[in-house]
Scaffold this active site. Structure first.
Site, PDB file in Angstrom:
ATOM      1  N   CYS A 131      75.821  19.356  55.750  1.00  0.00           N
ATOM      2  CA  CYS A 131      74.711  18.828  54.945  1.00  0.00           C
ATOM      3  C   CYS A 131      75.225  17.969  53.797  1.00  0.00           C
ATOM      4  O   CYS A 131      75.649  18.499  52.760  1.00  0.00           O
ATOM      5  CB  CYS A 131      73.873  19.988  54.432  1.00  0.00           C
ATOM      6  SG  CYS A 131      72.561  19.454  53.326  1.00  0.00           S
ATOM      7  N   CYS A 134      73.360  18.451  50.505  1.00  0.00           N
ATOM      8  CA  CYS A 134      73.697  19.674  49.772  1.00  0.00           C
ATOM      9  C   CYS A 134      75.079  19.565  49.133  1.00  0.00           C
ATOM     10  O   CYS A 134      75.291  19.999  48.010  1.00  0.00           O
ATOM     11  CB  CYS A 134      73.720  20.887  50.697  1.00  0.00           C
ATOM     12  SG  CYS A 134      72.467  20.887  51.960  1.00  0.00           S
ATOM     13  N   ASP A 135      76.047  19.032  49.862  1.00  0.00           N
ATOM     14  CA  ASP A 135      77.452  19.146  49.441  1.00  0.00           C
ATOM     15  C   ASP A 135      78.119  17.824  49.085  1.00  0.00           C
ATOM     16  O   ASP A 135      79.259  17.820  48.598  1.00  0.00           O
ATOM     17  CB  ASP A 135      78.269  19.804  50.574  1.00  0.00           C
ATOM     18  CG  ASP A 135      77.732  21.190  50.903  1.00  0.00           C
ATOM     19  OD1 ASP A 135      77.241  21.855  49.971  1.00  0.00           O
ATOM     20  OD2 ASP A 135      77.780  21.585  52.076  1.00  0.00           O
TER      21      ASP A 135
END
Ligand code: NAP
Length: 307
Positions: A131, A134-135
């Site tokens: 992701c 997200c990261d």
């Protein structure tokens, strides 16, 4: 006793909730701990009709949820642990509750797939991710790889190109399967390049990712490359493990539908990615969610009059 429980709260589940609530079914949504589904991990959504300037994925899901709440949909923010379709009413166990319902809409979506390498599993969260939204921030000004040649891989690459020094897309063939617009978007980025006909054999690093071992799928040649992060974007797996043995699933785990949203069990309906390998768009999931709510209304009405 509920008239309708909807399991899952992505575009399919929330659209089903809006229609069912407006149809007087007073639905209860078990939204899951990953409420909102895959769009919560997305940034720009430019292809959902009605938003001429585009909309952020999480914002779209907040809007859908608020719309469902406006018509008094109730939510339980827990995961479903098990379902029992052999009894009437159906029994749904969540982490802390046992619920009964005359009908169900299943819309638990799909999750990202992994390559299945031991080194990949060991380094998840230590440089390996599925992701970018997200990261990606952890890889600011660093060099990363994106694995895959579909829409997901192109979305990840496009997003990461705005943060990272360099993004290298590693694809096992020499042709992308992503839609042309996304291919062009990614190819227009100066800091994105491609390694064709290649797969990752091993992700290197002890405490964090330091590189990858690549294998050329044409020649078998092995090479090594230094890298700070690896984003896996090779497709999705339907979230249907909790249904095994109760509903018919195909060889990939997608729920087999009999007629539009009907499963083989009367009163149990499905919507969205868990039953759709082909389209898997927010708008198609929402469309199926709408159909499932209408199918439930008809089913409950028929039950009432013994039709
Ligand atoms: P996908 O279309 O199935 O693509 C998966 C990609 O990963 C393919 O290029 C595949 O290679 C590669 N791959 C699969 N297994 C692999 C493995 N073990 N090792 C290396 N490579 C592997 O999946 P997706 O990109 O997640 O898209 C799924 C659906 O969601 C599509 O219908 C797509 O349109 C939709 N989607 C849409 C958007 C959007 O912005 N509209 C964004 C994301 C997803 P091959 O090409 O060789 O098979």
């Amino acid at each position: 006793m509920e008239k309708l429980i909807i399991i899952g709260s992505g575009p399919a589940g929330l659209t089903a909730a809006i229609y069912a609530a407006r149809g007087g079914l007073n639905p209860l949504v078990v939204s899951g701990r990953e409420a909102g589904g895959q769009l919560m991990l997305t940034t720009d959504v430019d292809d959902y009709p009605g938003f001429e300037e585009g909309i952020q994925g999480p914002d779209l899901m907040v809007k859908m949820r608020k719309q469902a709440e406006r018509f008094a949909t109730r939510f339980i923010n827990e995961d479903v642990v098990s379902v029992d379709f052999s009894r009437r009413p159906f029994v749904v166990k969540t982490e802390s509750l046992i619920l009964n319902s005359n009908s169900l809409i299943l819309s638990t979506g799909a999750s990202a797939m992994w390559l299945g390498l031991a080194s990949e599993q060991r380094l998840i969260g230590k440089g390996v991710s599925s992701c970018a939204v997200c990261d990606g921030f952890f890889f600011k000004d660093k060099n990363v790889i994106v694995v895959g040649g579909g829409d997901s891989a192109m979305r990840e690459a496009a997003y990461l190109s705005k943060l990272c020094k360099k993004v290298t897309v590693v694809h096992r063939r020499d042709k992308l399967r992503a839609q042309v617009a996304l291919q062009e978007l990614v190819k227009s980025k100066k800091n994105v390049d491609f390694i064709w006909n290649s797969v990752i054999e091993e992700i290197l690093g002890q405490e964090k990712v330091s590189g990858v071992k690549l294998k050329n799928t044409q020649t078998g040649e092995i090479s090594q490359m230094q890298i700070d992060g690896v984003f896996i974007a090779i497709g999705h797996k339907p979230n249907t493990d909790f249904l095994k043995g109760q509903l018919d699933l195909d060889e990939k785990g997608y729920v087999v539908v009999e007629n539009e949203t009907h499963t083989k069990i009367p009163g149990v309906f499905v919507a969205g990615d868990m039953a759709d390998y082909h389209y898997r768009q927010a708008v198609t999931a929402a469309g199926m969610g709408c159909k499932s709510a209408m199918d439930v209304e008809e089913y409950l009405e028929n039950q009432k009059f013994g039709v």
